[in-house]
Design an enzyme around this catalytic site. Structure first.
Site, PDB file in Angstrom:
ATOM      1  N   CYS A 199       0.813  -1.204   0.000  1.00  0.00           N
ATOM      2  CA  CYS A 199       0.000   0.000   0.000  1.00  0.00           C
ATOM      3  C   CYS A 199       0.848   1.256   0.000  1.00  0.00           C
ATOM      4  O   CYS A 199       0.987   1.937   1.005  1.00  0.00           O
ATOM      5  CB  CYS A 199      -0.943   0.047   1.167  1.00  0.00           C
ATOM      6  N   CYS A 377      -5.248   1.751  -5.375  1.00  0.00           N
ATOM      7  CA  CYS A 377      -4.976   2.409  -4.100  1.00  0.00           C
ATOM      8  C   CYS A 377      -5.965   3.548  -3.919  1.00  0.00           C
ATOM      9  O   CYS A 377      -5.899   4.550  -4.625  1.00  0.00           O
ATOM     10  CB  CYS A 377      -3.549   2.942  -4.073  1.00  0.00           C
TER      11      CYS A 377
END
Length: 448
Positions: A199, A377
């Site tokens: 991430c 994301c």
């Protein structure tokens, strides 16, 4: 889907199917004798009980029967980690992010509560930390990655002091929220390391949320918000980076590129960054709040293993996720060297491709479905807005909705905070969600 999950890069050139081993070698895998293994034998052995491991366990259960599948995972808890961004900002609870491993392992699938000690792909065996040897016909490696706080001088000991947190660990995410609440005035510093990470947007998401919190509580005039990243860019995909730079300037946030955190001095409330473009040069900052994105690396058990590339990541074909040397070994998620961002959204898309690949290999046929590198994301920019970044191997936007996703959206925030956790627990982990590909085509009238 739409990637509310958030988790570098060696591009591999696919060889002929079998990758140096012929069909006869694959056939031998089906008839090998497996006598004398104290840990038992399984048609499909899954290493790791994270998002990729559980999703593939569920898919393999349907394919070969629960009794023929086992998953090796030492932890008793399973966490939906993408929500920790919101936990660190006080918008969600830690409790909402976790469930027991026993509750997410598919019913009937054997849960081997151990740590993987050694993988021997030549013998098709795995040894666990309790000394048991398990043999397999097919192996799925889903071991995730390791956090390396210890590679920053002063950590992890500095977490015992106030004013410092990290949303990347269940042990430190609430410390972020405490530091945010206790902030009075001074520098609020957010770091991003010089390694592959899961991430990649999370380090700056908490910056945007902190800025929003300071504004909401009247502390913003006394806060100097700083994002120091080791990268030469704010975000790896230009379309979204351009949008984020506009946001950074509008909110008076300070971004320093090519700055890598190397030391934390909690007694003095100081941090030291190295300037990557000026070798040997460092800069020291005082902080009132510090959020650390730690260096990360491949699982220890893979380093130097026959299955790993020179950097320690699982060496798989980027199109079909089959290992380049061992045709009965496959990989998914953060532990692989797939040249895309490490997110759970990527895991979802990969799970669909890998399911098809394994089906073909089991039938001694050539894998025919290709993974395009889809990852996502959701860049949380406030307590009610998200910029939803979705892109492929080439860093090109691969957006699900027929709107400009580089613009902040309240609907996307709702999806991140409320819809995607449900889809994670009841879709991805059940082996029922393989990413938004089919929906993207519908949304774009078949044009994508």
């Amino acid at each position: 889907m739409f990637g509310t999950y958030c988790r570098h890069m060696a591009v591999s050139v696919p060889r002929a199917w079998g990758h140096g081993r012929g069909v006869l070698d694959v056939a031998r895998l089906h008839v090998r004798s497996y006598s004398g293994s104290s840990g038992g034998h399984y048609k499909v052995l899954v290493l790791g009980g994270g998002s990729g491991g559980i999703a593939m366990s569920a898919r393999m259960k349907r394919k070969v029967g629960a009794e023929n599948v086992a998953v090796v995972e030492p932890s008793e808890s399973h966490y939906y980690q993408p929500i920790w961004t919101l936990v660190g900002a006080g918008a969600k609870t830690v409790r909402s992010s976790g469930r027991t491993t026993a509750s997410v392992v598919p019913s009937g699938v054997k849960w081997i509560k151990s740590r993987v000690q050694e993988i021997n792909p030549d013998k098709s065996t795995v040894r666990t930390d309790d000394g048991k040897e398990i043999s397999y016909q097919y192996l799925i490696v889903a071991l995730g990655l390791q956090l390396h706080y210890e590679k920053i001088k002063g950590l992890p000991e500095a977490f015992e002091h106030p004013k410092i947190g990290s949303n990347y660990s269940v042990k430190t995410v609430m410390k972020t929220w405490k530091a945010l609440q206790d902030f009075k005035e001074g520098n609020a510093i957010f770091s991003f390391p010089n390694t592959p990470v899961k991430c990649a947007g999370a380090g700056q998401k908490i910056m945007y949320l902190s800025d929003a919190y300071f504004r909401k509580t009247g502390k913003r005039p006394k806060a100097n918000v700083i994002y120091n990243t080791s990268l030469p860019v704010l975000f790896g995909v230009k379309k979204y980076a351009d949008a984020l730079w506009k946001l950074v300037k509008a909110r008076d946030l300070n971004v320093n590129l090519r700055h890598n955190l190397i030391e934390v001095r909690p007694e003095k409330q100081e941090v030291v960054f190295e300037k990557l473009d000026s070798p040997g040069e460092t800069v020291v900052y005082e902080y009132e709040m510090l959020h650390v994105t730690p260096p990360m690396g491949p699982p220890e058990v893979l380093k130097g293993n026959l299955l790993a590339d020179p950097n320690g990541w699982l060496d798989v074909d980027k199109d079909n996720l089959q290992h380049k040397t061992y045709p009965n070994v496959f990989g998914i998620g953060d532990c692989t060297n797939l040249p895309t961002a490490k997110t759970a959204a990527a895991v979802a898309a990969q799970s669909s491709v890998l399911d098809r690949t394994i089906s073909k290999v089991m039938k001694k046929e050539k894998p025919d479905k290709k993974y395009d590198g889809y990852t996502s994301c959701p860049l949380v920019t406030s307590y009610n807005t998200v910029i939803l970044a979705e892109f492929d191997y080439d860093g090109q936007p691969l957006e699900t909705f027929p709107v400009d996703q580089s613009k902040e959206s309240r609907i996307m925030y709702h999806m991140k905070a409320d819809v995607m956790p449900h889809l994670y627990w009841h879709g991805l982990l059940k082996g029922l969600w393989g990413g938004p590909g089919p929906y993207r085509k519908i949304m774009h009238l078949g044009m994508k």
